[in-house]
Design a protein around this motif. Sequence first.
Motif, PDB file in Angstrom:
ATOM      1  N   ILE A  12       0.848  -1.203   0.000  1.00 14.30           N
ATOM      2  CA  ILE A  12       0.000   0.000   0.000  1.00 14.30           C
ATOM      3  C   ILE A  12       0.879   1.248   0.000  1.00 14.30           C
ATOM      4  O   ILE A  12       0.630   2.188  -0.754  1.00 14.30           O
ATOM      5  CB  ILE A  12      -0.976  -0.010   1.197  1.00 14.30           C
ATOM      6  CG1 ILE A  12      -2.015  -1.122   1.009  1.00 14.30           C
ATOM      7  CG2 ILE A  12      -1.657   1.344   1.362  1.00 14.30           C
ATOM      8  CD1 ILE A  12      -2.875  -1.403   2.234  1.00 14.30           C
ATOM      9  N   LEU A  19      -6.624   3.917   1.442  1.00 15.56           N
ATOM     10  CA  LEU A  19      -7.468   2.716   1.491  1.00 15.56           C
ATOM     11  C   LEU A  19      -8.724   2.896   0.646  1.00 15.56           C
ATOM     12  O   LEU A  19      -9.220   1.936   0.060  1.00 15.56           O
ATOM     13  CB  LEU A  19      -7.814   2.369   2.936  1.00 15.56           C
ATOM     14  CG  LEU A  19      -6.648   1.896   3.797  1.00 15.56           C
ATOM     15  CD1 LEU A  19      -7.128   1.537   5.199  1.00 15.56           C
ATOM     16  CD2 LEU A  19      -5.907   0.743   3.168  1.00 15.56           C
ATOM     17  N   LEU A  22      -7.665   2.271  -2.918  1.00 17.93           N
ATOM     18  CA  LEU A  22      -7.437   0.841  -3.052  1.00 17.93           C
ATOM     19  C   LEU A  22      -8.759   0.091  -3.151  1.00 17.93           C
ATOM     20  O   LEU A  22      -8.905  -0.834  -3.950  1.00 17.93           O
ATOM     21  CB  LEU A  22      -6.606   0.327  -1.883  1.00 17.93           C
ATOM     22  CG  LEU A  22      -6.195  -1.136  -1.930  1.00 17.93           C
ATOM     23  CD1 LEU A  22      -5.420  -1.460  -3.187  1.00 17.93           C
ATOM     24  CD2 LEU A  22      -5.384  -1.482  -0.682  1.00 17.93           C
ATOM     25  N   TYR A  33      -9.662  -3.849   4.511  1.00 15.70           N
ATOM     26  CA  TYR A  33      -8.204  -3.665   4.527  1.00 15.70           C
ATOM     27  C   TYR A  33      -7.746  -3.093   5.865  1.00 15.70           C
ATOM     28  O   TYR A  33      -6.718  -3.493   6.395  1.00 15.70           O
ATOM     29  CB  TYR A  33      -7.741  -2.771   3.373  1.00 15.70           C
ATOM     30  CG  TYR A  33      -7.552  -3.522   2.078  1.00 15.70           C
ATOM     31  CD1 TYR A  33      -6.747  -4.662   2.014  1.00 15.70           C
ATOM     32  CD2 TYR A  33      -8.150  -3.094   0.909  1.00 15.70           C
ATOM     33  CE1 TYR A  33      -6.565  -5.356   0.826  1.00 15.70           C
ATOM     34  CE2 TYR A  33      -7.970  -3.777  -0.286  1.00 15.70           C
ATOM     35  CZ  TYR A  33      -7.174  -4.910  -0.311  1.00 15.70           C
ATOM     36  OH  TYR A  33      -6.985  -5.588  -1.492  1.00 15.70           O
TER      37      TYR A  33
END
Length: 130
Positions: A12, A19, A22, A33
């Motif tokens: 990441i 996040l 993502l 996550y």
Amino acid sequence: MELFRENLRDLIDETRLSLRQLEKESGVSAMQYSRYLRDSIPTIDVVLRTAQYFDCSIDYLFGLDNNKKSCQYKTYNYDISKFLPRYLELLKTNNISHFKFSQGQPFNESILRHWQAGRVPNLRYCSIHL
């Protein structure tokens, strides 16, 4: 699981994605996550999606291999529906019941029942320590 968390965090950080970004790109929720980065055990589906998104092997994610690209299988071909027929075939071939098979495993019978029902099991309560 610590190595999974560390490797996920590194991936990441390398991509410099939030996040939320993502989530949009991988199809796995930011909340999931976030949990995996703290203490939760990911489902098989999430591990496969993550490996596919970051173009790395599952072995790399779990710290079993230092080479990200040593993937010898295609994560996008994963299909849980193929598990049950193969599982039942193996039980029959080996003349063993579902219950008897579950007795010799480090996970309880309910995890296998999820597979039998065509669902991805939650391995959170499995006694295998990854």
